[in-house]
Write an enzyme that holds these catalytic residues in place. Structure first.
Site, PDB file in Angstrom:
ATOM      1  CB  CYS A   1      -0.886   0.015   1.230  1.00 56.00           C
ATOM      2  SG  CYS A   1      -2.131   1.311   1.178  1.00 56.00           S
TER       3      CYS A   1
ATOM      4  CG  HIS B   1       1.014   5.212   6.961  1.00 62.01           C
ATOM      5  ND1 HIS B   1       0.682   5.304   8.293  1.00 62.01           N
ATOM      6  CD2 HIS B   1       0.037   4.478   6.376  1.00 62.01           C
ATOM      7  CE1 HIS B   1      -0.460   4.658   8.501  1.00 62.01           C
ATOM      8  NE2 HIS B   1      -0.869   4.154   7.369  1.00 62.01           N
TER       9      HIS B   1
END
Length: 478
Positions: A101, A401
């Protein structure tokens, strides 16, 4: 096996849990007082999980949770663990279900005034063009043979088949390709990947048109090709069902082969295999193949964005700034206690953030540092950062993130109404298009931590330095 969490502040924004029980190294937490308090809230196991990670064989220096850290499966999300490549291990739980991801940023060549009158139409066109949801197909038609090619070649396959440019590869982490063995990907995962290339999926994945509202570092922003009032597009998605199926398959395989180990661990999802073990090698090849699929997925979405912008604004040229993943394990060279070693760095919900000079950074950015993108939520700012000067010493070249959840999805559904949320966002000039009202409620801005505080801590610690801030204009969700 229970561990007592005694958290000691050792400097501003740095907390440490000393070794206890079977911990091989201390556990370290980066965050402000308010962010750390959220990790300590009732029922949250973030700190216990990072202590558990500190038990991994071969782990170096400390286990780490970043400012956006929150509870995950086995490993916390926002977790980093670096193990010695000679006598360490690999753990699927340290990468997570959505292998590779990641986030990519596109510059459009347009400014806010160029699109302000077309925002609603742009949101509609993107939503109509880009498949969203659990099983809505992908923008790129693929068959089994295509998916095998993508698993092996990543962006190289996309380039060879007319779906990417050489410049796209030059501006992607690892050039969008890692050596792999597609045969290591289980058949059921391979089948799930068919016609999912170029799709968003559900949950926190999104495609968002943004306006650059603030520039903090003009030199680095210029190197990235962005300026105040520019329109950019941020894409956040991963390897879709293929990655999740691959993760689940190997997690079960690890648990079967290492049954006694799994049963002895505080959490079975921490299960690991020694590097060099046949099953470890097989998983490594499957993980890299799924990573190639994720890069191709984001590339196909880029091509869809290019078509929408070409049709609506016929003078635009959409270019890739950079693509960086945040769910991967990578072999990297790091200095530990004065000795340079090859380490396997697990990053789960953690972005690689190398400072200037590292050879892994594309030539275009090597003199300034690696681009880093930290999304907020569909109602908050997002940030463009650059790898910080202290990232190698403090975090094995890593930073946050995203904002990180502070409410579970179930809690968010009880707190927020999708209809009211959409109306409130529209009043702020944010056009949201989503297939599911449930997803809207789960992804409400209030379900996330304060993105400004997460980035402030990253910047203060020197692990990821602020370059620019963006604001949402149009958001597409599953």
């Amino acid at each position: 096996m229970g561990l007592v969490v005694e958290l000691n502040e050792i400097e501003a924004n740095v907390y440490e849990i000393g070794r206890t029980g079977e911990m091989r190294v201390p556990a370290r937490v980066y965050g402000s007082e308010s962010l750390v308090e959220e990790m300590q809230s009732e029922g949250d196991r973030t700190l216990t999980q990072i202590q558990n990670v500190a038990m991994l064989p071969g782990i170096q220096k400390f286990s780490l949770v970043l400012p956006d850290g929150h509870q995950g499966d086995g490993f916390p999300i926002g977790g980093v663990a670096a193990v010695d490549a000679d006598d360490g291990v690999i753990s699927p739980g340290g990468i997570g279900g959505d292998i590779n991801c990641g986030v990519r940023l596109l510059r459009t060549g347009l400014t806010y005034k160029d699109i302000v009158s077309e925002q609603s139409i742009l949101a509609d066109r993107l939503y109509q063009t880009i498949p969203t949801g659990a099983a809505e197909g992908g923008s790129l038609d693929t068959n089994i043979s295509d998916v095998r090619g993508i698993l092996e070649g990543g962006l190289e396959w996309m380039l060879a088949n007319g779906h990417a440019t050489k410049t796209d590869l030059d501006h992607c982490e690892e050039n969008g390709h890692l050596p792999s063995d597609p045969n290591a990907v289980p058949t059921e995962a391979l089948k799930r990947g068919v016609n999912q290339v170029g799709s968003l999926g559900r949950g926190n994945h999104f495609l968002e048109v943004q306006r650059v509202t603030d520039v903090y570092d003009t030199e680095t922003a210029a190197a990235f090709g962005i300026d105040t009032d520019d329109v950019v597009v941020m894409i956040h998605t991963g390897s879709r069902g293929l990655g999740h199926q691959t993760y689940s398959h190997y997690l079960r395989a690890f648990e079967r082969k290492y049954r006694s180990l799994a049963e002895s661990l505080p959490d079975k999802k921490l299960v690991y295999a020694p590097l060099g073990d046949d099953l470890a090698d097989e998983y490594w090849n499957a993980m890299n193949a799924a990573a190639n699929f994720a890069w191709a997925n984001r590339q196909a979405l880029t091509q869809a964005v290019r078509k929408v912008f070409d049709d609506l604004f016929d003078t635009t040229e959409v270019e890739l700034v950079y693509d960086v993943c945040h769910n991967m394990a990578k072999e990297e060279r790091h200095t530990v206690d004065g000795e340079t070693k090859t380490l396997l760095v697990h990053r789960k919900g953690a972005t690689r953030a190398f400072p200037a000079g590292r050879p892994e950074i594309p030539e275009a950015y090597r003199s300034v540092g690696q681009p880093v993108f930290i999304p907020g939520s569909m109602g908050s700012h997002s940030y463009i950062l650059v790898g910080g000067p202290q990232s190698l010493a403090r975090s094995f070249g890593s930073t946050a993130h995203g904002a990180g959840r502070q409410l579970s999805r179930a809690e968010a559904r009880t707190e927020y109404s999708a209809g009211e949320l959409k109306k409130a966002l529209r009043a702020r000039g944010i056009f949201v298009r989503a297939r599911s009202g449930r997803t809207l409620a789960e992804e409400a801005p209030g379900a996330y931590k304060d993105i400004d505080e997460v980035v402030r801590v990253s910047d203060a610690l020197g692990i990821g330095t602020r370059v620019a801030r963006t604001a949402p204009l149009a958001n597409i969700k599953g």
